[in-house]
Design a protein around this motif. Structure first.
Motif, short mmCIF file in Angstrom:
data_model
loop_
_atom_site.label_atom_id
_atom_site.label_comp_id
_atom_site.label_asym_id
_atom_site.label_seq_id
_atom_site.Cartn_x
_atom_site.Cartn_y
_atom_site.Cartn_z
N GLY A 126 34.43 -9.75 14.98
CA GLY A 126 35.06 -10.34 16.32
C GLY A 126 35.06 -11.37 16.63
N GLU A 127 33.92 -12.25 16.31
CA GLU A 127 33.73 -13.68 16.56
C GLU A 127 35.07 -14.36 15.57
OE1 GLU A 127 30.18 -15.50 15.91
OE2 GLU A 127 29.12 -13.94 17.57
N GLU A 130 38.25 -13.68 17.20
CA GLU A 130 38.41 -14.57 18.30
C GLU A 130 38.63 -16.06 18.22
OE1 GLU A 130 38.03 -15.08 22.76
OE2 GLU A 130 37.93 -13.17 21.42
N ARG A 134 42.27 -18.22 19.03
CA ARG A 134 42.25 -19.43 19.87
C ARG A 134 42.63 -20.83 18.92
NH1 ARG A 134 40.15 -18.53 24.78
NH2 ARG A 134 39.23 -16.54 25.00
N ARG A 262 42.02 -8.24 18.98
CA ARG A 262 41.20 -9.41 19.53
C ARG A 262 41.81 -10.91 19.40
NH1 ARG A 262 35.53 -9.72 19.74
NH2 ARG A 262 34.83 -11.64 20.89
N SER A 265 44.51 -11.10 22.02
CA SER A 265 44.02 -11.40 23.56
C SER A 265 43.56 -12.79 23.73
CB SER A 265 42.77 -10.12 23.70
OG SER A 265 43.42 -9.08 23.72
N ALA A 266 42.73 -13.29 22.45
CA ALA A 266 42.13 -14.69 22.34
C ALA A 266 43.21 -15.65 22.30
CB ALA A 266 41.20 -14.83 21.36
N SER A 340 32.91 -5.71 28.00
CA SER A 340 33.91 -6.51 27.17
C SER A 340 33.87 -5.63 25.81
CB SER A 340 33.44 -8.06 26.92
OG SER A 340 33.68 -8.67 28.19
N ARG A 344 37.11 -3.92 24.13
CA ARG A 344 37.80 -4.56 23.02
C ARG A 344 37.81 -3.26 22.11
NH1 ARG A 344 33.86 -9.76 23.21
NH2 ARG A 344 35.44 -11.23 24.16
N GLU A 363 37.30 -14.80 31.51
CA GLU A 363 37.79 -15.82 30.72
C GLU A 363 38.85 -16.27 31.95
OE1 GLU A 363 37.58 -14.07 26.18
OE2 GLU A 363 39.67 -13.67 27.57
N HIS A 373 36.66 -21.52 27.40
CA HIS A 373 36.32 -20.24 27.77
C HIS A 373 34.90 -19.94 27.70
CE1 HIS A 373 36.18 -19.89 23.20
NE2 HIS A 373 35.76 -18.78 23.32
N ASP A 456 29.03 -16.59 25.47
CA ASP A 456 30.03 -15.73 26.12
C ASP A 456 30.70 -16.40 27.32
OD1 ASP A 456 30.88 -12.90 25.79
OD2 ASP A 456 30.44 -12.93 27.95
#
Length: 501
Positions: A126-127, A130, A134, A262, A265-266, A340, A344, A363, A373, A456
């Motif tokens: 997930g990280e 993300e 971005r 993910r 959305s990011a 969250s 997700r 966010e 963020h 977060d």
């Protein structure tokens, strides 16, 4: 995909000279890459492929200069310089000598091929997803405007796909290829006004052009884009969403819709900081863009001899053109309930591929405040007026996405009954189903989660949690209850079964 064989004695000499100095050679349609120690040399093939002309030394030098220019902003440590291969007085080849220039090569730093995401797409947690979303949004925001891109670039690829897939239809299923070509043409015509409006609004930029997992690697824990298209502007001057669509399609095709949604959305949250509000309505064209990207992979796979994979891409392309209808979901609960993570987890199972866009009040709050963020905000900003503005913004954004055909998950506390009513009313206004979820867990669990939270978007503290419970604890909530102590994937699967029944 293997390229053509050596076509002339000079090229053969160059290849032999570089192979003698290398450990291994990688062949592509446009180039050969020679690996030696910590260096990689890229030599363009002496070919004219129609979409890429490397038939002269001048054209090859032009392409390599652009490749260096285009890739260095994202990968400055990898792309080093263009080297000249010269011929000495005795006829020998050498680097950057005083003699006649014979050809040119791009010098790069060699990287670990196992670090390329296509090798192990399951490693995208997930990280990382993300960070990818971005980072790509920032790349697009900094990219030069290209007013000739947008619809015309997409139309070019649609036409190219149709021609190439038609040529292959005897090897594939002809009726499926014909269905894809016809459906794509209809959807392209339907989306033309939107795509042209996005071009005029600044969404057409000089993009990567080939943004799939084989052109992204991870070094020092961060994603790095490389090997963008430099040889044909019509393939790189694109709508930024079409650039992103290649990655989304690739992840979705590899059964990583969780990572894809993910990333999406990011990307949208980051892009909303610098692109105009038309960003959201552009999602109406995403199914077409995903389909076109799958069509590209279909003819590439067929030319590589993998007909089974090509057929799978054709079916994927057809499926993207018949997207599932949108739905509005809302996930509420006190701080620490895992809203969250739950949002997700359910997002890939809602709406069109790769899934629902997750809109987090945490966010949106940072974006409205002009902060990063995960930056911490001063408590002074949390006024009733700002609180109302945050919810007003996520509702307005959700409305735009729903009208564009995209499912949405609203991730917020929703402690106020009026806000829960507002979410349900929004779904009714947009004519889409509504699905609510209210997460619950014991106080000690919530306290432990809030105290342990780092890195977060949430600014919730133990004081905030205790205030929420003091003001709203014990009050009835009509939304289906979810036990937030259950493993997230288990709880999400059970909720989705009920929500989509």
């Amino acid at each position: 995909m293997s390229g053509p064989s050596v076509t002339g004695p000079e090229e053969a000499e160059l290849v032999a000279w570089l192979k003698a100095r290398s450990e291994r050679t990688i062949e592509t349609a446009c180039a050969r890459i020679f690996l030696a120690g910590d260096i990689a040399w890229k030599l363009k093939r002496h070919v004219d492929l129609g979409y890429a002309d490397f038939s002269t030394a001048e054209r090859r030098r032009w392409a390599l200069d652009r490749e260096l220019e285009f890739n260095r902003p994202q990968a400055p440590d990898i792309y080093r310089r263009v080297r000249t291969i010269t011929r000495g007085a005795s006829g020998e080849l050498c680097w950057d000598g005083a003699g006649e220039a014979v050809d040119y090569a791009l010098e790069m730093r060699r990287f670990d091929e196992a670090a390329v995401l296509a090798v192990n797409p399951g490693a995208i947690d997930g990280e990382m997803a993300e960070a990818l979303g971005r980072m790509i949004a920032g790349f697009h925001a900094r990219a030069p405007l290209r007013p000739k891109g947008g619809w015309s670039a997409l139309a070019f690829t649609v036409g190219s796909n149709a021609e190439l897939l038609s040529d292959l239809s005897d090897q594939l299923e002809r009726h499926r290829v014909e269905r894809l070509i016809a459906a794509t043409a209809i959807e392209l015509a339907r989306q033309r006004p939107l795509l042209e409006a996005r071009r005029d609004a600044g969404f057409s930029r000089r993009c990567h052009g080939d943004l799939h997992l084989a052109n992204i690697l991870v070094e020092d824990g961060r994603p790095v884009l490389f090997d963008c298209i430099e040889f044909n502007d019509v393939l790189s001057d694109l709508d930024v969403q079409y650039d992103l669509a290649f990655l989304l399609m690739d992840l979705d095709f590899r059964d990583r819709s969780d990572a894809a949604v993910r990333v999406l959305s990011a990307y949208l949250d980051e892009a909303a900081r610098c692109f105009p509000v038309e960003l959201w309505e552009g999602l109406a064209a995403l199914p077409l863009m995903l389909s076109v990207r799958a069509g590209v992979r279909a003819h590439v796979a067929a030319h590589a001899g993998d007909l089974a994979l090509s057929r799978a891409y054709v079916e994927t392309a057809i499926t993207h053109l018949s997207p599932a209808p949108p739905v509005l979901a809302a996930v509420g609960g006190f701080s620490g309930t895992g809203k969250s993570s739950f949002s997700r987890a359910v997002a890939p199972g809602l709406g069109a591929s790769p899934g629902a866009v997750v809109l987090r009040t945490d966010e949106v709050r940072k974006r409205l405040a002009g902060a990063g963020h995960v930056d911490r905000l001063s408590r002074e900003i949390y006024t009733p007026q700002f609180y109302a503005k945050v919810y007003e913004t996520i509702f307005a954004t959700a409305r735009a996405l729903l009208l564009a055909g995209r499912a949405v998950v609203l991730d917020a506390t929703f402690t106020e009954p009026a806000l829960r009513d507002g979410a349900e009313a929004l779904a009714a206004e947009c004519g889409v189903p509504f699905r609510g979820a209210w997460l619950e867990a014991p106080l000690e669990t919530l306290e432990a989660r809030v105290a342990a939270r780092v890195g977060d978007a949430s600014d919730a503290t133990l004081d905030v949690l205790h205030d929420q419970i003091a003001r709203h604890g014990g009050k009835p909530v009509a939304w289906p209850k979810v036990d937030a102590t259950t493993p997230t994937d288990v709880a999400a699967k059970a909720w989705l079964m009920d929500a989509t029944a």
